[in-house]
Design a protein around this motif. Structure first.
Motif, PDB file in Angstrom:
ATOM      1  N   VAL A  25       0.442  -0.743  -0.431  1.00 49.48           N
ATOM      2  CA  VAL A  25       0.030   0.338   0.247  1.00 49.48           C
ATOM      3  C   VAL A  25       0.598   1.303   0.212  1.00 49.48           C
ATOM      4  CG1 VAL A  25      -2.033  -1.146   0.992  1.00 49.48           C
ATOM      5  CG2 VAL A  25      -0.648   0.196   2.638  1.00 49.48           C
ATOM      6  N   GLY A  26       2.197   1.591   0.082  1.00 47.89           N
ATOM      7  CA  GLY A  26       3.527   2.345   0.201  1.00 47.89           C
ATOM      8  C   GLY A  26       3.474   3.221   1.962  1.00 47.89           C
ATOM      9  N   ALA A  27       2.806   2.556   1.742  1.00 41.77           N
ATOM     10  CA  ALA A  27       2.945   3.151   3.562  1.00 41.77           C
ATOM     11  C   ALA A  27       2.767   2.724   5.546  1.00 41.77           C
ATOM     12  CB  ALA A  27       1.450   4.023   3.318  1.00 41.77           C
ATOM     13  N   GLY A  28       3.676   2.834   6.287  1.00 35.22           N
ATOM     14  CA  GLY A  28       3.285   2.381   7.058  1.00 35.22           C
ATOM     15  C   GLY A  28       2.344   2.426   8.497  1.00 35.22           C
ATOM     16  N   LYS A  29       1.979   1.854   9.398  1.00 36.60           N
ATOM     17  CA  LYS A  29       1.378   1.716   9.916  1.00 36.60           C
ATOM     18  C   LYS A  29       0.750   3.051  10.920  1.00 36.60           C
ATOM     19  CE  LYS A  29       0.239  -3.596   9.807  1.00 36.60           C
ATOM     20  NZ  LYS A  29       0.521  -4.891  10.929  1.00 36.60           N
ATOM     21  N   ASP A  30       1.680   3.618  10.218  1.00 32.54           N
ATOM     22  CA  ASP A  30       1.477   5.164  11.436  1.00 32.54           C
ATOM     23  C   ASP A  30       0.387   5.772  10.362  1.00 32.54           C
ATOM     24  OD1 ASP A  30       3.338   5.374   9.534  1.00 32.54           O
ATOM     25  OD2 ASP A  30       4.612   6.780  10.154  1.00 32.54           O
ATOM     26  N   ALA A  62      -4.982   3.119  14.142  1.00 36.79           N
ATOM     27  CA  ALA A  62      -6.280   2.947  13.619  1.00 36.79           C
ATOM     28  C   ALA A  62      -7.598   3.471  14.674  1.00 36.79           C
ATOM     29  CB  ALA A  62      -6.103   0.554  14.023  1.00 36.79           C
ATOM     30  N   ASN A  63      -7.361   3.187  15.841  1.00 38.56           N
ATOM     31  CA  ASN A  63      -8.232   4.447  16.845  1.00 38.56           C
ATOM     32  C   ASN A  63      -8.082   5.003  16.612  1.00 38.56           C
ATOM     33  OD1 ASN A  63      -8.423   5.351  19.632  1.00 38.56           O
ATOM     34  ND2 ASN A  63      -9.329   3.398  19.964  1.00 38.56           N
ATOM     35  N   LYS A  64      -7.404   6.270  16.339  1.00 32.77           N
ATOM     36  CA  LYS A  64      -7.678   7.700  15.554  1.00 32.77           C
ATOM     37  C   LYS A  64      -8.641   7.657  14.624  1.00 32.77           C
ATOM     38  CE  LYS A  64      -3.793   9.190  18.007  1.00 32.77           C
ATOM     39  NZ  LYS A  64      -2.400   9.821  17.604  1.00 32.77           N
ATOM     40  N   ALA A  65      -8.198   6.231  13.601  1.00 40.14           N
ATOM     41  CA  ALA A  65      -9.324   7.053  11.608  1.00 40.14           C
ATOM     42  C   ALA A  65     -10.905   5.515  12.374  1.00 40.14           C
ATOM     43  CB  ALA A  65      -8.092   5.416  10.791  1.00 40.14           C
ATOM     44  N   GLY A  66     -10.838   5.552  13.669  1.00 47.29           N
ATOM     45  CA  GLY A  66     -12.427   5.073  14.063  1.00 47.29           C
ATOM     46  C   GLY A  66     -12.726   3.671  13.613  1.00 47.29           C
ATOM     47  N   TYR A  67     -11.113   2.966  13.118  1.00 47.03           N
ATOM     48  CA  TYR A  67     -11.914   1.843  13.427  1.00 47.03           C
ATOM     49  C   TYR A  67     -12.402   0.854  15.072  1.00 47.03           C
ATOM     50  CZ  TYR A  67     -10.666   1.789   8.467  1.00 47.03           C
ATOM     51  OH  TYR A  67     -10.206   1.930   7.196  1.00 47.03           O
ATOM     52  N   LYS A  85      -4.994  -2.431  26.299  1.00 49.24           N
ATOM     53  CA  LYS A  85      -5.942  -2.928  26.122  1.00 49.24           C
ATOM     54  C   LYS A  85      -6.845  -1.260  25.807  1.00 49.24           C
ATOM     55  CE  LYS A  85      -4.977  -6.948  28.918  1.00 49.24           C
ATOM     56  NZ  LYS A  85      -5.176  -7.821  29.950  1.00 49.24           N
ATOM     57  N   SER A  86      -6.282  -0.117  26.635  1.00 48.09           N
ATOM     58  CA  SER A  86      -7.139   1.002  26.906  1.00 48.09           C
ATOM     59  C   SER A  86      -7.548   1.161  24.971  1.00 48.09           C
ATOM     60  CB  SER A  86      -6.637   1.480  27.107  1.00 48.09           C
ATOM     61  OG  SER A  86      -5.095   2.719  26.661  1.00 48.09           O
ATOM     62  N   TYR A  87      -6.759   1.245  24.304  1.00 45.42           N
ATOM     63  CA  TYR A  87      -6.984   1.195  23.383  1.00 45.42           C
ATOM     64  C   TYR A  87      -8.282   0.727  22.260  1.00 45.42           C
ATOM     65  CZ  TYR A  87      -3.881   5.201  23.783  1.00 45.42           C
ATOM     66  OH  TYR A  87      -2.768   5.778  23.623  1.00 45.42           O
ATOM     67  N   CYS A  88      -8.480  -0.457  22.894  1.00 45.98           N
ATOM     68  CA  CYS A  88      -8.856  -1.485  22.439  1.00 45.98           C
ATOM     69  C   CYS A  88     -10.447  -1.871  22.571  1.00 45.98           C
ATOM     70  CB  CYS A  88      -8.313  -2.826  22.564  1.00 45.98           C
ATOM     71  SG  CYS A  88      -6.355  -2.997  21.688  1.00 45.98           S
ATOM     72  N   ASP A  89     -11.165  -2.640  21.288  1.00 41.92           N
ATOM     73  CA  ASP A  89     -12.113  -2.438  22.148  1.00 41.92           C
ATOM     74  C   ASP A  89     -12.976  -3.850  22.492  1.00 41.92           C
ATOM     75  OD1 ASP A  89     -14.222  -0.215  20.466  1.00 41.92           O
ATOM     76  OD2 ASP A  89     -12.675  -1.117  19.154  1.00 41.92           O
TER      77      ASP A  89
END
Length: 103
Positions: A25-30, A62-67, A85-89
């Motif tokens: 995809v040409g981009a990191g997970k940042d 992913a959290n900031k992007a609403g996933y 865990k605090s960032y996870c559903d």
């Protein structure tokens, strides 16, 4: 069957219709590019799509992007598990616990 063993036999397509990597995809997970491309490929919406991640920085992205996020324990992750865990559903220790998500 372990995933690596299963996919070695040419069965990858039976498990995944596509595999996205940071390189492809040409981009990191940042950035959320990899998640957005995956979402587009799946044709689903964020409310019904889960990101499975083990690295805190990727979970934060992913959290900031609403996933919705399923965090996965990773002994190599240096972040405190409670912070992760605090960032996870949802949070699982390994993929053998995935059934918990569907109870």
């Amino acid at each position: 069957i372990k995933f690596k063993e299963y996919t070695k036999g040419g069965h990858r397509d039976a498990v995944f219709s596509e595999i996205f990597t940071c390189s492809s995809v040409g981009a990191g997970k940042d950035t959320a590019v990899i998640y957005d491309k995956s979402l587009e490929h799946l044709g689903t919406n964020k409310e019904n799509t889960f990101v499975f991640e083990d690295a805190l920085y990727a979970i934060e992205t992913a959290n900031k992007a609403g996933y919705k996020i399923v965090g996965i324990s990773d002994v190599s992750e240096k972040a405190d598990p409670e912070t992760v865990k605090s960032y996870c559903d949802y949070y699982i220790n390994d993929y053998s616990e995935i059934y918990k998500l569907f109870e």
